[in-house]
Design an enzyme around this catalytic site. Structure first.
Site, PDB file in Angstrom:
ATOM      1  CG  HIS A  15      45.361  36.408  40.185  1.00 49.49           C
ATOM      2  ND1 HIS A  15      45.944  37.585  40.647  1.00 49.49           N
ATOM      3  CD2 HIS A  15      44.130  36.573  40.917  1.00 49.49           C
ATOM      4  CE1 HIS A  15      45.270  38.407  41.706  1.00 49.49           C
ATOM      5  NE2 HIS A  15      44.152  37.595  41.879  1.00 49.49           N
ATOM      6  CD  GLU A  16      49.969  35.465  32.492  1.00 55.90           C
ATOM      7  OE1 GLU A  16      51.146  35.069  32.045  1.00 55.90           O
ATOM      8  OE2 GLU A  16      49.830  36.816  32.381  1.00 55.90           O
TER       9      GLU A  16
END
Length: 84
Positions: A15-16
């Site tokens: 996930h960013e």
């Protein structure tokens, strides 16, 4: 009330912005969602709480959900934290 003990995977890899995304997942549900590790209990809908908690790879946590959609909330939180 539903609860499940899990081991957190490397959420930062998948996930960013894992902290904000985890809170967004929690906020999709009406149920109260608490993440517990040792003696720390954190409201999963609180970005400041999750930032302080900082769930990281290998951490053992208990996800506790309570409300009308608790099973769905538990499953969504588990999927996010174990990177499924």
């Amino acid at each position: 009330m539903s609860n499940k003990q899990i081991i957190v995977s490397n959420v930062a890899k998948g996930h960013e912005n894992p902290i904000a995304e985890l809170v967004q997942v929690a906020c999709q549900f009406d149920s109260n969602i608490t993440i517990v590790n040792d003696n720390r209990k954190i409201n999963a809908k609180s970005i400041m709480g999750i930032m302080a908690f900082n769930p990281s790879k290998g951490m053992s946590v208990n996800i506790i959900t309570e409300g009308n959609d608790e099973q769905e909330a538990l499953l969504a939180m588990e999927k996010f934290l174990v990177c499924e």
